[in-house]
Design an enzyme around this catalytic site. Structure first.
Site, PDB file in Angstrom:
ATOM      1  N   ASN A  20      -2.963  -4.270   3.040  1.00  0.00           N
ATOM      2  CA  ASN A  20      -4.011  -3.290   2.734  1.00  0.00           C
ATOM      3  C   ASN A  20      -5.270  -3.714   3.476  1.00  0.00           C
ATOM      4  O   ASN A  20      -5.937  -4.663   3.070  1.00  0.00           O
ATOM      5  CB  ASN A  20      -4.245  -3.262   1.215  1.00  0.00           C
ATOM      6  CG  ASN A  20      -5.387  -2.349   0.828  1.00  0.00           C
ATOM      7  OD1 ASN A  20      -5.889  -1.578   1.649  1.00  0.00           O
ATOM      8  ND2 ASN A  20      -5.800  -2.423  -0.434  1.00  0.00           N
ATOM      9  N   LYS A  43      -7.980  -2.131   3.845  1.00  0.00           N
ATOM     10  CA  LYS A  43      -9.219  -1.617   3.213  1.00  0.00           C
ATOM     11  C   LYS A  43     -10.127  -1.029   4.305  1.00  0.00           C
ATOM     12  O   LYS A  43      -9.625  -0.504   5.294  1.00  0.00           O
ATOM     13  CB  LYS A  43      -9.890  -2.722   2.396  1.00  0.00           C
ATOM     14  CG  LYS A  43      -8.896  -3.367   1.403  1.00  0.00           C
ATOM     15  CD  LYS A  43      -9.523  -4.265   0.403  1.00  0.00           C
ATOM     16  CE  LYS A  43      -8.416  -4.861  -0.482  1.00  0.00           C
ATOM     17  NZ  LYS A  43      -8.947  -5.685  -1.556  1.00  0.00           N
ATOM     18  N   HIS A  89      -5.370   2.065  -6.459  1.00  0.00           N
ATOM     19  CA  HIS A  89      -5.843   0.700  -6.175  1.00  0.00           C
ATOM     20  C   HIS A  89      -7.050   0.397  -7.069  1.00  0.00           C
ATOM     21  O   HIS A  89      -7.874   1.271  -7.351  1.00  0.00           O
ATOM     22  CB  HIS A  89      -6.220   0.551  -4.695  1.00  0.00           C
ATOM     23  CG  HIS A  89      -6.510  -0.869  -4.332  1.00  0.00           C
ATOM     24  ND1 HIS A  89      -7.748  -1.438  -4.548  1.00  0.00           N
ATOM     25  CD2 HIS A  89      -5.718  -1.840  -3.825  1.00  0.00           C
ATOM     26  CE1 HIS A  89      -7.695  -2.707  -4.166  1.00  0.00           C
ATOM     27  NE2 HIS A  89      -6.471  -2.977  -3.727  1.00  0.00           N
ATOM     28  N   GLU A 112      -9.802  -0.924  -6.522  1.00  0.00           N
ATOM     29  CA  GLU A 112     -11.133  -0.572  -6.007  1.00  0.00           C
ATOM     30  C   GLU A 112     -11.422   0.907  -6.181  1.00  0.00           C
ATOM     31  O   GLU A 112     -12.584   1.316  -6.195  1.00  0.00           O
ATOM     32  CB  GLU A 112     -11.260  -1.024  -4.541  1.00  0.00           C
ATOM     33  CG  GLU A 112     -11.445  -2.524  -4.465  1.00  0.00           C
ATOM     34  CD  GLU A 112     -10.776  -3.204  -3.284  1.00  0.00           C
ATOM     35  OE1 GLU A 112     -10.501  -2.526  -2.275  1.00  0.00           O
ATOM     36  OE2 GLU A 112     -10.531  -4.417  -3.383  1.00  0.00           O
ATOM     37  N   GLU A 150      -1.476  -5.916  -9.545  1.00  0.00           N
ATOM     38  CA  GLU A 150      -2.644  -6.603  -8.997  1.00  0.00           C
ATOM     39  C   GLU A 150      -3.683  -6.794 -10.099  1.00  0.00           C
ATOM     40  O   GLU A 150      -4.460  -5.862 -10.388  1.00  0.00           O
ATOM     41  CB  GLU A 150      -3.265  -5.777  -7.868  1.00  0.00           C
ATOM     42  CG  GLU A 150      -2.332  -5.508  -6.713  1.00  0.00           C
ATOM     43  CD  GLU A 150      -3.093  -5.148  -5.449  1.00  0.00           C
ATOM     44  OE1 GLU A 150      -2.989  -5.879  -4.484  1.00  0.00           O
ATOM     45  OE2 GLU A 150      -3.818  -4.142  -5.462  1.00  0.00           O
ATOM     46  N   GLY A 165      -9.311 -10.413  -4.184  1.00  0.00           N
ATOM     47  CA  GLY A 165     -10.423 -10.853  -3.339  1.00  0.00           C
ATOM     48  C   GLY A 165     -11.200 -12.036  -3.887  1.00  0.00           C
ATOM     49  O   GLY A 165     -12.272 -12.370  -3.392  1.00  0.00           O
ATOM     50  N   SER A 221      -5.173 -12.112  -3.993  1.00  0.00           N
ATOM     51  CA  SER A 221      -5.404 -13.422  -3.367  1.00  0.00           C
ATOM     52  C   SER A 221      -4.128 -14.098  -2.879  1.00  0.00           C
ATOM     53  O   SER A 221      -4.004 -15.321  -2.948  1.00  0.00           O
ATOM     54  CB  SER A 221      -6.175 -14.348  -4.329  1.00  0.00           C
ATOM     55  OG  SER A 221      -7.458 -13.797  -4.595  1.00  0.00           O
TER      56      SER A 221
HETATM   57  P1  PGA Z   1      -6.636  -9.617  -1.713  1.00  0.00           P
HETATM   58  O1  PGA Z   1      -6.541  -8.035  -1.985  1.00  0.00           O
HETATM   59  O2  PGA Z   1      -5.324 -10.060  -1.158  1.00  0.00           O
HETATM   60  O3  PGA Z   1      -7.761  -9.748  -0.732  1.00  0.00           O
HETATM   61  O4  PGA Z   1      -6.941 -10.255  -3.035  1.00  0.00           O
HETATM   62  C1  PGA Z   1      -5.355  -7.468  -2.502  1.00  0.00           C
HETATM   63  C2  PGA Z   1      -5.537  -5.983  -2.640  1.00  0.00           C
HETATM   64  O5  PGA Z   1      -6.646  -5.519  -2.886  1.00  0.00           O
HETATM   65  O6  PGA Z   1      -4.563  -5.228  -2.518  1.00  0.00           O
END
Ligand code: PGA
Length: 250
Positions: free
Chosen positions: A9, A11, A93, A95, A165, A171, A210
């Site tokens: 992803n 983003k 997601h 976010e 997640e 993140g 992460s």
């Molecule tokens: P990350 O993000 O691996 O940077 O924690 C995962 C995601 O948002 O799908």
């Protein structure tokens, strides 16, 4: 499952040059037993169409509109994605749920639009830190799953892909423990097979939050972890390193 799904992803990161470099990296990574799927910013989906259509690398959109068409400035519909040969879409997601206020009802609409166009949704679920601390992680995740089950009457996808997640792990550099991942992935798989017509072999549960080369091995060895949804580490060579680590254990 006979392969590990590694989804990246990206983003809202990158530019045309970087997108092409990242595409080059996954195209060159001929790693056995790894299925690659990338989610670039939507403006670069046509680049994926041009470069990946004849390849084994899948790609998808990071989001889709809850509406079919009309006066929704800035939105992209499921039929437009299908028109561009895009076959996959991330839905729900964290976010978007927590940053942009999308609730389970909106996410179910998006899931429905995706199925109407025969897109493969990758449903993202996960509890917040507050829910975790109050012992509500499983209830929150199963509630997110339940909200899309009625959509499965529209057209049942060949497989149901869920990305677990935990919001607090995205993140942050902190991943969920292998025991927490094991129990949540089992609960997700059990709940889907008990509440829908999907067979266990049709359910793929990815872990996200992460994931990096240093934790890929213990996480992929967890029962019912069928792959990863990778954010930050999918933007550089760590993505293919994760693939190599997973492949070597398969
Ligand atoms: P990350 O993000 O691996 O940077 O924690 C995962 C995601 O948002 O799908």
């Amino acid at each position: 499952m006979n392969s590990i799904l590694l989804a990246g992803n990206w983003k809202m990161n990158g530019n045309m040059l970087q997108v092409n470099q990242l595409i080059d990296a996954v195209l060159l990574a001929k790693i056995p037993a790894i299925e690659w799927m990338i989610f670039p910013p939507s403006i670069y989906l046509s680049t994926c169409q041009q470069r990946l259509l004849e390849s084994s690398v899948a790609w998808g959109a990071q989001d889709v509109s809850a509406h079919c068409n009309g006066a929704y400035t800035g939105e992209v519909s499921a039929s437009m994605l299908a028109d561009m040969d895009c076959r996959n879409v991330l839905i729900g997601h964290s976010e978007r749920r927590h940053g942009l206020g999308e609730d389970n009802a909106v996410i179910a609409e998006k899931f429905a639009r995706a199925l109407e166009e025969n897109l493969q949704p990758i449903l993202c679920v996960g509890e917040t830190l507050t829910q975790r601390e109050s012992g509500e992680s499983e209830a929150a995740v199963l509630d997110q799953l339940a909200s899309v089950f009625p959509c499965l009457t529209i057209s049942q996808p060949k497989q149901l892909i869920v990305a677990y997640e935990p919001v607090w792990a995205i993140g942050t550099g902190v991943h969920a423990s292998t025991s927490d991942v094991a129990s949540m992935h089992q609960s997700i798989a059990d709940y889907i097979t008990s509440e829908t017509d999907m067979l266990p072999s049709q359910v793929r549960v990815l872990y996200g939050g992460s994931v990096k080369p240093s934790n890929a091995e213990p996480l992929i060895l967890v029962d019912r972890v069928d792959g990863f949804l990778v954010g930050g580490a999918s933007l550089n060579n760590q993505f293919t390193q994760i693939g190599e680590i997973c492949s070597s254990l398969f």
